[in-house]
Design an enzyme around this catalytic site. Structure first.
Site, PDB file in Angstrom:
ATOM      1  N   GLY A  21     -15.455 -17.893   3.522  1.00  0.00           N
ATOM      2  CA  GLY A  21     -15.135 -19.132   4.568  1.00  0.00           C
ATOM      3  C   GLY A  21     -15.106 -19.525   6.099  1.00  0.00           C
ATOM      4  O   GLY A  21     -16.821 -20.027   6.441  1.00  0.00           O
ATOM      5  N   LYS A  80     -26.207 -23.636  -5.323  1.00  0.00           N
ATOM      6  CA  LYS A  80     -26.181 -24.843  -4.996  1.00  0.00           C
ATOM      7  C   LYS A  80     -26.614 -25.174  -3.406  1.00  0.00           C
ATOM      8  O   LYS A  80     -25.888 -24.583  -2.706  1.00  0.00           O
ATOM      9  CB  LYS A  80     -25.077 -25.359  -4.978  1.00  0.00           C
ATOM     10  CG  LYS A  80     -24.860 -25.668  -6.534  1.00  0.00           C
ATOM     11  CD  LYS A  80     -23.461 -26.526  -6.338  1.00  0.00           C
ATOM     12  CE  LYS A  80     -22.238 -26.655  -7.525  1.00  0.00           C
ATOM     13  NZ  LYS A  80     -21.460 -27.192  -7.956  1.00  0.00           N
ATOM     14  N   ARG A 133      -8.417  -4.401   1.991  1.00  0.00           N
ATOM     15  CA  ARG A 133      -8.579  -4.989   2.770  1.00  0.00           C
ATOM     16  C   ARG A 133      -7.652  -4.487   3.702  1.00  0.00           C
ATOM     17  O   ARG A 133      -7.417  -5.053   4.923  1.00  0.00           O
ATOM     18  CB  ARG A 133      -8.281  -6.775   1.905  1.00  0.00           C
ATOM     19  CG  ARG A 133      -9.267  -7.969   1.724  1.00  0.00           C
ATOM     20  CD  ARG A 133      -9.119  -8.688   0.947  1.00  0.00           C
ATOM     21  NE  ARG A 133      -9.503 -10.303   1.361  1.00  0.00           N
ATOM     22  CZ  ARG A 133      -9.541 -10.916   0.197  1.00  0.00           C
ATOM     23  NH1 ARG A 133      -9.143 -11.291  -0.293  1.00  0.00           N
ATOM     24  NH2 ARG A 133     -10.778 -11.643  -0.060  1.00  0.00           N
ATOM     25  N   GLY A 160     -18.532 -13.648   0.054  1.00  0.00           N
ATOM     26  CA  GLY A 160     -19.068 -13.942  -1.469  1.00  0.00           C
ATOM     27  C   GLY A 160     -19.829 -12.647  -1.976  1.00  0.00           C
ATOM     28  O   GLY A 160     -20.234 -11.845  -1.930  1.00  0.00           O
TER      29      GLY A 160
HETATM   30  P1  AMP Z   1     -23.218 -19.716  -4.905  1.00  0.00           P
HETATM   31  O1  AMP Z   1     -21.462 -19.456  -5.212  1.00  0.00           O
HETATM   32  O2  AMP Z   1     -23.671 -21.061  -4.113  1.00  0.00           O
HETATM   33  O3  AMP Z   1     -23.431 -18.657  -3.359  1.00  0.00           O
HETATM   34  O4  AMP Z   1     -23.924 -19.021  -5.594  1.00  0.00           O
HETATM   35  C1  AMP Z   1     -24.067 -17.443  -6.220  1.00  0.00           C
HETATM   36  C2  AMP Z   1     -23.960 -17.799  -7.344  1.00  0.00           C
HETATM   37  O5  AMP Z   1     -24.656 -18.209  -7.768  1.00  0.00           O
HETATM   38  C3  AMP Z   1     -23.750 -15.941  -8.473  1.00  0.00           C
HETATM   39  O6  AMP Z   1     -22.863 -16.198  -9.384  1.00  0.00           O
HETATM   40  C4  AMP Z   1     -25.318 -16.226  -8.950  1.00  0.00           C
HETATM   41  O7  AMP Z   1     -25.289 -16.373 -10.658  1.00  0.00           O
HETATM   42  C5  AMP Z   1     -25.567 -17.849  -8.954  1.00  0.00           C
HETATM   43  N1  AMP Z   1     -26.906 -18.394  -9.121  1.00  0.00           N
HETATM   44  C6  AMP Z   1     -27.934 -17.962  -9.062  1.00  0.00           C
HETATM   45  N2  AMP Z   1     -29.422 -17.590  -8.588  1.00  0.00           N
HETATM   46  C7  AMP Z   1     -29.155 -19.006 -10.016  1.00  0.00           C
HETATM   47  C8  AMP Z   1     -29.570 -19.366 -10.313  1.00  0.00           C
HETATM   48  N3  AMP Z   1     -31.480 -19.078 -10.773  1.00  0.00           N
HETATM   49  N4  AMP Z   1     -29.428 -20.474 -11.867  1.00  0.00           N
HETATM   50  C9  AMP Z   1     -28.260 -19.926 -11.645  1.00  0.00           C
HETATM   51  N5  AMP Z   1     -27.876 -19.224 -11.251  1.00  0.00           N
HETATM   52  C10 AMP Z   1     -27.490 -18.715 -10.324  1.00  0.00           C
END
Ligand code: AMP
Length: 420
Positions: free
Chosen positions: A400, A221, A35, A377
């Site tokens: 964000g 999610k 950064r 991220g």
């Molecule tokens: P996000 O913060 O929503 O972008 O999610 C990123 C996280 O989703 C990472 O830490 C991944 O390990 C997790 N992730 C991706 N695919 C899966 C899955 N099939 N089951 C559980 N966690 C997952």
């Protein structure tokens, strides 16, 4: 609009808002200085012009003054990288800051103490008792908003011009990221080089689209990405839904997903998003097979399986080979690509393959002339893990901020400079 390239900083003092929110280890050594490096072109240009810089940043989320989050810990490193001895002011608006800023000579630099040591930076009241009445909370908010004006004015008074190079906080209407701009006329406020690059990259995927445009939305999610997906449905040709959120869609389609991650309360929403995609003629690409595991662990037993036939007790932790082939075809034929979120649990070496393959396909498409933006991220962590960062067009520094920009929101930090 003023630009940093055109602006002559000779004899001017510039307040530069940077994002030096770097990780520090227990001995206050910087464990990742990217950064700081990202802001160097801006700081160096001002100094080379014969201007002086007053550097403002936040570090961490302090609730008051604390040594743990003092920017004092990074002064030496900033000096080394900048090639100029950087002075330090123990309080960003106090007498020391005012005197040191006033005494700055051309080519000199001053780093101010953590802006968030003041509640006024974020404009959020502190120390309000949990059991305070609504009236008391309202009053505390009113007071901090009032004192925020004085705080902002004092920061602005340190300098002749304002440069915002902190894209990571551009979605916050904080004193130093947005409100301060009101104290400078349109010719004396501008983006820094990093901010300019970020804004251009976002505009390329939001407004200046070369088609086909493919967005790859992964991660765990749906709920955290709904607004982005909704906004993208009005823009993209292909939308790849991947990662853990796939299973909410697969379940909505009637498939068996075993123990895979799923948001049952978002199944109706998944159905609506699929209907909207159809209505808008968007090619929604959902995984067809998965690498499944008997537990959430890198050393779990694994099998390949159709996404909609996952046995009870098993969970999908990455996409399978058939899906990789489908994604590959779509990505390689794209001219604009946005990637946010992994295809699986890429942190586990046995479930990183899909994310790596997506990264490789994006690099290949980029070689063939596509514009690719990776951000938010975990996808940045992915391209770094696989050494692919130099093969994509742009890796955003904003988490964000980038996501809000893709959601179609106007970012206060950008709006404040553009003056509309
Ligand atoms: P996000 O913060 O929503 O972008 O999610 C990123 C996280 O989703 C990472 O830490 C991944 O390990 C997790 N992730 C991706 N695919 C899966 C899955 N099939 N089951 C559980 N966690 C997952």
């Amino acid at each position: 609009m003023q630009t940093i390239e055109k602006f002559d900083f000779a004899g001017k003092k510039a307040f530069v808002r940077v994002d030096f929110n770097v990780p520090l280890d227990e001995n206050f050594n910087i464990s990742d200085d990217n950064r700081i490096r990202a802001a160097l072109p801006t700081l160096k240009k001002i100094i080379a012009d014969g201007g002086s810089v007053i550097i403002g940043s936040h570090l961490g989320r302090p609730k008051g003054v604390t040594d743990k989050f003092s920017l004092n810990h990074i002064v030496k490193h900033v000096s080394d990288l900048l090639g100029v001895e950087v002075q330090f002011a123990n309080d960003c608006i106090g007498a020391e800051a005012v005197e040191k800023a006033a005494a700055l000579q051309p080519g000199q630099a001053l780093l101010l103490e953590n802006l968030r040591f003041y509640a006024e930076e974020e404009g959020k009241p502190r120390g309000v008792a949990e059991d305070a009445t609504d009236e008391e909370k309202k009053e505390a908010k009113k007071q901090v908003k009032e004192s925020q004006k004085t705080f902002t004015k004092k920061l602005a008074a340190l300098a002749d011009c304002y440069v915002n190079d902190a894209f990571g906080t551009a979605h916050r209407a904080h004193a130093s990221t947005a409100l301060i701009a009101a104290y400078f006329d349109i010719n004396n406020k501008m983006f820094g080089y990093l901010m300019e690059k970020e804004v251009k990259a976002v505009e390329k995927v939001m407004d200046d689209i070369k088609r086909p445009f493919t967005a790859i939305m992964g991660g765990s999610k749906v709920s955290s990405k709904i607004e982005i997906i909704e906004n993208l449905l009005g823009k993209v040709d292909n939308l790849i839904i991947t990662g853990g959120m796939t299973f909410t869609f697969t379940k909505a389609l009637g498939g068996s997903i075993g123990n895979s991650i799923c948001e049952d309360d978002k199944i109706e929403l998944a159905k609506e998003l699929m209907a909207t995609a159809k209505e808008k003629g968007v090619n929604l690409v959902i995984a067809v097979d998965a690498k499944i595991a008997d537990k959430f662990s890198n050393d779990a037993e694994t099998m390949l399986c159709d996404d909609d036939k996952i046995p009870a007790g098993w969970q999908g932790l990455d996409i399978g080979p058939k899906t990789i082939e489908i994604y590959d075809e779509v990505i390689k034929n794209s001219k604009t690509i946005l990637w946010n979120g992994p295809t699986g649990v890429f942190e586990f070496s046995n479930f990183e393959h899909g994310s790596h393959a997506v990264g490789d396909a994006i690099v290949e498409a980029t070689k063939n002339g596509a514009f690719s933006l990776v951000g938010g991220g975990d996808s940045v962590a992915c391209v770094n893990k696989f050494g692919l960062a130099s093969g994509v067009s742009y890796v955003s520094t904003g988490g964000g901020a980038l996501l809000e920009a893709i959601e179609g929101k106007v970012l206060p930090g950008i709006e404040a400079i553009r003056g509309y």
